[in-house]
Structures are given as structure tokens and as C-alpha cells.
Motif scaffolding. Structure first.
Motif, mmCIF file in Angstrom:
data_model
loop_
_atom_site.group_PDB
_atom_site.id
_atom_site.type_symbol
_atom_site.label_atom_id
_atom_site.label_comp_id
_atom_site.label_asym_id
_atom_site.label_seq_id
_atom_site.Cartn_x
_atom_site.Cartn_y
_atom_site.Cartn_z
ATOM 1 N N THR A 64 0.849 -1.175 0.000
ATOM 2 C CA THR A 64 0.000 0.000 0.000
ATOM 3 C C THR A 64 0.890 1.230 0.000
ATOM 4 O O THR A 64 2.107 1.119 -0.145
ATOM 5 N N THR A 65 0.301 2.400 0.138
ATOM 6 C CA THR A 65 1.080 3.639 0.189
ATOM 7 C C THR A 65 0.735 4.403 1.458
ATOM 8 O O THR A 65 -0.332 4.221 2.042
ATOM 9 N N GLN A 66 1.665 5.273 1.859
ATOM 10 C CA GLN A 66 1.464 6.036 3.082
ATOM 11 C C GLN A 66 0.297 7.009 2.944
ATOM 12 O O GLN A 66 -0.444 7.255 3.901
ATOM 13 N N ALA A 67 0.131 7.558 1.766
ATOM 14 C CA ALA A 67 -0.923 8.541 1.497
ATOM 15 C C ALA A 67 -1.175 8.548 -0.006
ATOM 16 O O ALA A 67 -0.605 7.742 -0.753
ATOM 17 N N ALA A 68 -2.023 9.453 -0.443
ATOM 18 C CA ALA A 68 -2.262 9.592 -1.876
ATOM 19 C C ALA A 68 -0.994 10.083 -2.572
ATOM 20 O O ALA A 68 -0.255 10.906 -2.033
#
Length: 253
Positions: A64-68
Motif C-alpha cells: 500500500t502507500t502512506q498517502a495519496a
């Protein structure tokens, strides 16, 4: 590059290497859960990110990613993001990046290639935001090439291609394309229980979403929404369901 392997009854990291702006943190989870971080703060012309992951036989991995992520105005050239995922027999890989936000003037070429072996399982989502509505952003000039190619045992399973060039607002306003949508998500779920999820998901989708089976174990969904808030509101229950309520915490922040 990240690869996982089966260790007794759990999954563990087999190999891990990172360089440049791309970093990763690992969350405390039942299996390997990597949170990808682009330390440059966004993408613009000339930037390049290459991501490779391999779920070894019998293991499970979530990315996943930390944020957009953000694709900013490009003065020259285009940003490139290439992702290559390999899933061995008996393994599962969840590719769950948060939104890619396009800014006016962005130039982005993005590709996702997935190769599944045998009975490997995949949950993949790719959300796109066409400018932040709450900030009054309008996309008058965007160049986007977005490609997804999923194969099973080297045979084509799913292919998708999106190309935007020019005034994205007017393009998405067309009835047969977006009917004014400001956000979109594509989802693919490959697993033996795919068919069992189709009708429950269909019952929760708004009129701007659709889901179908392209094979008995391959579910495909497309969702349009007015903005990122409405997109998440419809998308999160579906991701919770398909991830068995193990959606990464970063999606809740």
C-alpha cells in the motif's frame, strides 16, 4: 524489490532492496505488509519510479502507500511509474495503493504488470482523482497513459488501458465516459471465491459502479464518483470485504 516466502505458518521477507526516492515501512501485521513512501513528495516530468514485488509460494504480501500520490504539473517530459508483480502458486498479493491525484498540467505514464502462477490470488485496486474538487482544481490539460496487464501462467487474463490527452474536465463530462465524475477506481480480484462476492458487492454499489465476472475466479469492478470522498465511501466496504477486514491502517488515516 520486495519478495516474500513462507516461514512455518506465516510469511516473511525473503529479499528487500530500495534506492532513490522510494522507501518502505513494514507494519505489524499477520503477514508481510509494506507501506511504500515516495520521499520526493510527488511526481513531475522526468521522474521515474520502478516497483517490483514477488509473493513466493504459499506466502502473503500486501503493498500500500502512506498517502495519496500526486502527479504535478510537468514543465518538460513525463513522469513514469512501472510496477511488476509476480504471484507464485499458493500465494496471495494485495496491491492496494491509495489514490493517484492528477493536477492540471500533469504528464504521467503508468503501467502495472501482474503475472499469476497456478492458483495464486490477487486483489488489486487503482484509484484516480481528477483534481481535488474541494480545492476548486480543474484539469484543463493532462496527459495520462495508464496500462494494466494481468496474466495467468503467461496467458492474458485482464487488460485495461486509459488515455487522457488535453481537457480532462470536458472529456469526463461526456455522458458515455464519465458524466461529470471527478474520481474513478478500478478493481480486480482473482480468487476461487470471486463469484460468491459478486452479488453482495453489486448490491452495495452506487449507480455509477459496475461489477462482473470475466472468468469464474476473476471479478472486475469499475467505480465512478463525484469526488474522492464519495469514491472512498463506496470503495472502503468492498476493500474490507475482499481483504477479509485486513485493509492497511493507512487507508483509515
Amino acid at each position: 524489490m520486495l519478495s516474500t516466502k513462507r516461514v512455518d505458518t506465516k510469511s516473511g521477507i525473503d529479499r528487500f532492496r530500495t534506492s532513490g526516492a522510494m522507501k518502505a515501512l513494514f507494519a505489524r501485521a499477520q503477514d508481510v505488509q509494506a507501506i511504500l513512501i515516495n520521499t520526493s513528495g510527488g511526481l513531475t516530468g522526468g521522474d521515474r519510479l520502478d516497483i517490483a514485488a514477488h509473493a513466493g509460494a504459499g506466502s502473503e504480501m500486501t503493498l500500500t502507500t502512506q498517502a495519496a500520490e500526486r502527479a504535478y504539473r510537468s514543465q518538460e517530459g513525463e513522469a513514469q511509474v512501472t510496477t511488476a508483480l509476480t504471484i507464485d502458486a499458493g500465494a496471495r498479493l494485495n496491491w492496494l495503493p491509495q489514490e493517484m491525484i492528477l493536477f492540471d498540467g500533469a504528464a504521467l505514464h503508468r503501467s502495472l504488470d501482474v503475472n499469476i502462477h497456478g492458483d495464486g490470488r490477487l486483489l488489486m485496486v487503482e484509484p484516480l482523482i481528477f483534481g481535488r474538487v474541494a480545492m476548486g482544481e480543474v484539469l484543463n490539460d493532462v496527459r495520462l497513459k495508464d496500462r494494466v496487464n494481468i496474466r495467468r501462467d503467461d496467458a492474458p487474463l485482464y487488460r485495461d488501458s486509459i488515455t487522457l490527452d488535453g481537457n480532462t474536465k470536458s472529456h469526463m463530462a461526456r455522458l458515455a465516459i464519465g458524466h461529470g465524475a471527478g474520481a474513478m477506481a478500478s478493481l480486480v480480484y482473482v480468487a476461487p471465491d470471486a463469484e460468491a462476492h459478486m452479488e453482495p458487492i453489486r448490491a452495495t454499489l452506487p449507480k455509477t459502479g459496475g461489477v462482473s465476472l470475466i472468468q469464474s475466479d476473476c471479478l472486475v469492478m469499475r467505480l465512478l464518483a463525484t469526488d474522492s470522498f464519495e469514491l472512498r465511501r463506496a470503495l472502503l466496504p468492498i476493500l474490507d470485504r475482499l481483504s477479509q477486514d485486513r485493509l492497511p491502517t493507512s487507508w483509515r488515516l
